[in-house]
Design a protein around this motif. Structure first.
Motif, PDB file in Angstrom:
ATOM      1  N   CYS A 295     -37.957  -2.480 -45.846  1.00 18.79           N
ATOM      2  CA  CYS A 295     -38.074  -1.051 -46.136  1.00 18.79           C
ATOM      3  C   CYS A 295     -38.154  -0.813 -47.649  1.00 18.79           C
ATOM      4  CB  CYS A 295     -36.869  -0.298 -45.558  1.00 18.79           C
ATOM      5  SG  CYS A 295     -36.732  -0.409 -43.759  1.00 18.79           S
TER       6      CYS A 295
ATOM      7  N   GLY B 125     -43.645   2.557 -41.707  1.00 19.16           N
ATOM      8  CA  GLY B 125     -43.515   2.375 -40.262  1.00 19.16           C
ATOM      9  C   GLY B 125     -42.101   2.029 -39.847  1.00 19.16           C
ATOM     10  N   GLU B 126     -41.439   1.175 -40.622  1.00 19.34           N
ATOM     11  CA  GLU B 126     -40.057   0.809 -40.306  1.00 19.34           C
ATOM     12  C   GLU B 126     -39.129   2.011 -40.434  1.00 19.34           C
ATOM     13  OE1 GLU B 126     -38.977  -2.564 -39.247  1.00 19.34           O
ATOM     14  OE2 GLU B 126     -41.074  -2.110 -38.822  1.00 19.34           O
TER      15      GLU B 126
ATOM     16  N   LYS C  33     -39.950   5.198 -39.968  1.00 18.61           N
ATOM     17  CA  LYS C  33     -40.189   6.091 -38.827  1.00 18.61           C
ATOM     18  C   LYS C  33     -39.553   5.558 -37.557  1.00 18.61           C
ATOM     19  CE  LYS C  33     -44.522   8.059 -40.565  1.00 18.61           C
ATOM     20  NZ  LYS C  33     -45.996   8.134 -40.393  1.00 18.61           N
ATOM     21  N   ARG C  34     -39.450   4.248 -37.452  1.00 21.50           N
ATOM     22  CA  ARG C  34     -38.826   3.620 -36.281  1.00 21.50           C
ATOM     23  C   ARG C  34     -37.310   3.627 -36.369  1.00 21.50           C
ATOM     24  NH1 ARG C  34     -40.407  -2.031 -36.215  1.00 21.50           N
ATOM     25  NH2 ARG C  34     -39.363  -2.097 -34.194  1.00 21.50           N
TER      26      ARG C  34
ATOM     27  N   LYS D 195     -35.487   1.869 -38.571  1.00 24.59           N
ATOM     28  CA  LYS D 195     -35.021   0.523 -38.872  1.00 24.59           C
ATOM     29  C   LYS D 195     -34.483   0.380 -40.294  1.00 24.59           C
ATOM     30  CE  LYS D 195     -36.096  -0.988 -34.822  1.00 24.59           C
ATOM     31  NZ  LYS D 195     -35.032  -1.324 -33.854  1.00 24.59           N
TER      32      LYS D 195
ATOM     33  N   LYS E  67     -33.539   7.174 -36.955  1.00 26.15           N
ATOM     34  CA  LYS E  67     -34.896   7.561 -36.565  1.00 26.15           C
ATOM     35  C   LYS E  67     -35.113   9.051 -36.739  1.00 26.15           C
ATOM     36  CE  LYS E  67     -38.261   6.885 -32.846  1.00 26.15           C
ATOM     37  NZ  LYS E  67     -38.486   6.301 -31.510  1.00 26.15           N
TER      38      LYS E  67
END
Length: 561
Positions: A288, A317-318, A320-321, A323, A435
Motif C-alpha cells: 500500500c 486497489g489494495e 479499496k479492498r 487491505k 474497506k
C-alpha cells in the motif's frame, strides 16, 4: 345501455378518484425517496455511503431499536451494554476422558512455533489440542528465534511453564523435555515434518499418528495456524482453556504490565489502548501507499524486494479492498468521530513506527494524553529492552486491561486480544472496517465534521465488539471463540437488564451449558462494586473461570458517557 355509459362518463372526478387507493404504501414512498437520493448522490460523489445511511434511517432496521417508543437508545462507546449477559464457559465435560499418562501415550510430540509472540501463541494453543487428538505427550513448545523479531527467549522466559503444565494436566500430559532414557532407546532422532495449514483432526490421525507410533517422537515445524478452526465442541473448549487460562506470562512480565495499568488508572479512571502495527516491513509487505511521496515508495520498495515471491500490487486497489492498515492519524480520526473526546487518555502499543515522531504527531494532536510503555516505565523497562516478545507481552497486558481496545490492523495481536476480550466479558473492542473507512478518509476534506462522524459510525457498525457480532463459524476461532461463550439464563420476568434498583440481590442459578456441564452462574441486576471489579481483574490474571462487565441491552447511537 348508451345512457348507462354516458352516466358513468359523467361521474364527478371525486367519485372516479375513489376507485384508486387513498394511501400510498410506505415502501413505495421510501422507494421514491431513495431513488431521488440516488440521483442526488450521483452528482455529489458519495453514492454508496449516503444511500446506506439514509436507507437505514428511513427503514429503521432492527439494529435501530427504540427503548421507549419515542427515542433511540445509544451505544455506549466505553462499554458493551449487553456484556453482562455473557460469560466465558470452557469447563471440560464429565465425558471428556482424562489425559493418558506419559508411559501410556502414543509418543512424544515436539512443536516448533513460528512468528512473533501472538502468532506463536496460536501455535502453542493448537499444539495442546493436536497432542490431545494424537493421545501424545507434549513437550513444552520451542519458540521461534529466527523470524523477523529476532528474539532468543525460551518458553520459560515468557510464559509460566509450571502453571502451563499443571493447569492442563487433566487434558494433556506435558513434559519439559524427552527423558534421556527414552532418547537413548530410540533408533533414530525425532522425525521432523511440516503439516499443511488448517489441517483437520482426520489428517493428523491418518498422516501424522502412524509416523508418531513408528518413531516414538515427532517434531512439527513452522507450527502456526496448522489446525482447522472447525473442531468439535470439546476440543474447542480445550483450546479456550489453553489460550485464556493455561498460557500465563511470567511473574516479572505480569508485575510490570500491571504497574503500567495502575499508572494509567491513576491519571484517568478509564483509558483506551491502541495497538499500532506500522513498522516498515509490515507496510512494505502490504503493498500500500501511505502518503510519504517518492521517499516512501523507494524505501518500502527496497524492503519489499526481500520477498521474491510477492506479487505486484496496486496500492489503490489494495486500499479499496480494505487491505491497507490505518495510519496513526486515521486511527485518531476514527476514534474522535466515534465520540472519544480530546481529553481521553490513550496508551499506544507499538513497535518501530515508520516515520517516527512525525508520523505519530497527528495522533498526539488529536489525543494529547498520549502514553507508551517507554513513557510510563523508564528504568523498569531496561531488563526487557533486548527482547521484542517480552516487550510485546507487556503491551498485551495493558491492552487487555484497558476499557477500550482499538487497533489499526487485522494482525495476530488484534485477533488474539479481540477473542480474549470477548471471552472475558465482551470489553469494548474496536476493529476498523478498513474497506468502508478508506473512502471516507479520502473524502474527508469534502465533507463537514458532522457528516464525516456520522459516516464513520455507520461504517463501524458490527465492528465494535458487541456480543451480537459473534457468530459460530465466522472467521478464525482465536478471534471468534463462539463455542466458549455462553449466555446467562434468567427466571421468568427477568430479562437480564440492569434494574433501577441497585440493591437487587444476586441469584445463583444452575445453567446447563451446550457441552452438557452443569455450572453455577451468578446474575445480578445491580452494578458491581469496586471490590468485585478488582476480583474480576485478578481472576482473569490467575486463570479463574469467567468475567463479565456491567451493562444493559444493545443500544443504537454512539454515546461518549
Amino acid at each position: 345501455m348508451a345512457v348507462g355509459k354516458a352516466q358513468e362518463c359523467c361521474q364527478s372526478p371525486q367519485k372516479q378518484f375513489q376507485k384508486f387507493p387513498r394511501k400510498i404504501s410506505r415502501s413505495f414512498l421510501c422507494g421514491l425517496m431513495l431513488f431521488a437520493l440516488g440521483l442526488i448522490s450521483l452528482f455529489t460523489g458519495h453514492v454508496a455511503s449516503d444511500i446506506e445511511w439514509y436507507s437505514q434511517r428511513l427503514m429503521k432496521r432492527s439494529i435501530f431499536s427504540k427503548s421507549d417508543g419515542s427515542r433511540h437508545v445509544r451505544i455506549d462507546i466505553w462499554k458493551s451494554k449487553s456484556s453482562n449477559l455473557y460469560y466465558g464457559c470452557s469447563s471440560r465435560s464429565p465425558n471428556f476422558p482424562p489425559a493418558l499418562r506419559e508411559s501410556k501415550s502414543n509418543g512424544y510430540l515436539l512443536i516448533a512455533t513460528s512468528g512473533g509472540l501472538n502468532q506463536q501463541r496460536t501455535g502453542i494453543t493448537d499444539a495442546v489440542v493436536v497432542a490431545r487428538i494424537l493421545n501424545a505427550t507434549l513437550v513444552v513448545p520451542q519458540l521461534d528465534h529466527d523470524s523477523f523479531w529476532k528474539d532468543d527467549s525460551e518458553f520459560v522466559n515468557i510464559f509460566d511453564v509450571e502453571w502451563f503444565i499443571s493447569y492442563l494436566s487433566k487434558d494433556v500430559t506435558i513434559v519439559k523435555r524427552i527423558p534421556d532414557k527414552v532418547m537413548r532407546s530410540m533408533e533414530k532422532p525425532p522425525y521432523t515434518m511440516r503439516v499443511p495449514r488448517k489441517s483437520t483432526p482426520e489428517f493428523y490421525l491418518d498422516q501424522v499418528l502412524p509416523i508418531l507410533l513408528r518413531r516414538q517422537a515427532l517434531q512439527l515445524t513452522k507450527f502456526d495456524y496448522r489446525l482447522t478452526s472447525s473442531l468439535d465442541e470439546e476440543l474447542q473448549k480445550l483450546r479456550c482453556r489453553v489460550n485464556y487460562h493455561a498460557i500465563r506470562f511470567t511473574k516479572p512480565i505480569r508485575a510490570l504490565g500491571q504497574k503500567l495499568v495502575k499508572r494509567m488508572r491513576r491519571m484517568s479512571s478509564r483509558f483506551i489502548a491502541v495497538h499500532l502495527r506500522f513498522e516498515p516491513d509490515m507496510l512494505a509487505f502490504s503493498g500500500c501507499y501511505y502518503g510519504g511521496g517518492e521517499k516512501e515508495r523507494n524505501e518500502l520498495g527496497a524492503i519489499r524486494k526481500r520477498w521474491a515471491t510477492l506479487p505486484d500490487l496496486s496500492p489503490d486497489g489494495e486500499r479499496k479492498r480494505g487491505k491497507c492498515v490505518l495510519t496513526p492519524h486515521e486511527v485518531g480520526l476514527m476514534l474522535r468521530a466515534l465520540g472519544f473526546g480530546k481529553d481521553s487518555y490513550i496508551y499506544v502499543a507499538s513497535g518501530e513506527i515508520y516515520g517516527g515522531e512525525e508520523t505519530l504527531q497527528p495522533l498526539r494532536d488529536l489525543f494529547p494524553n498520549f502514553y507508551t510503555k517507554e513513557m510510563l516505565a523508564d528504568q523498569e523497562l531496561k531488563p526487557f529492552l533486548s527482547f521484542s516478545s517480552r516487550l510485546a507481552a507487556i503491551d498485551y497486558i495493558v491492552c487487555d486491561e484497558s476499557d477500550v481496545f482499538a487497533t489499526n490492523n487485522n494482525g495476530n495481536m488484534a485477533k488474539i486480544l479481540a477473542g480474549r476480550r470477548r471471552y472475558m466479558g465482551h470489553k469494548r473492542t474496536i476493529r476498523p472496517n478498513a474497506k468502508k473507512l478508506s473512502s471516507l478518509f479520502q473524502e474527508r476534506q469534502e465533507m463537514d465534521w458532522e457528516t464525516f462522524a456520522k459516516k464513520v459510525k455507520l461504517a463501524q457498525r458490527g465492528s465494535m465488539g458487541e456480543p451480537e457480532e459473534m457468530r459460530p463459524g465466522r472467521g478464525e476461532f482465536h478471534e471468534f471463540p463462539a463455542s466458549c461463550i455462553c449466555r446467562k439464563l434468567y427466571k421468568d420476568g427477568d430479562n437480564g437488564n440492569d434494574s433501577n434498583d441497585n440493591t437487587q440481590k444476586p441469584v445463583e442459578e444452575h445453567v446447563r451449558v451446550p457441552n452438557g456441564v452443569v455450572v453455577s452462574t451468578e446474575k445480578t441486576g445491580g452494578k458491581r462494586d469496586g471490590g468485585s471489579l478488582q476480583r474480576l481483574k485478578e481472576d482473569s490474571r490467575t486463570g479463574e473461570e469467567q468475567a463479565a462487565s456491567e451493562g444493559d441491552m444493545e443500544e443504537e447511537e454512539f454515546l461518549p458517557d
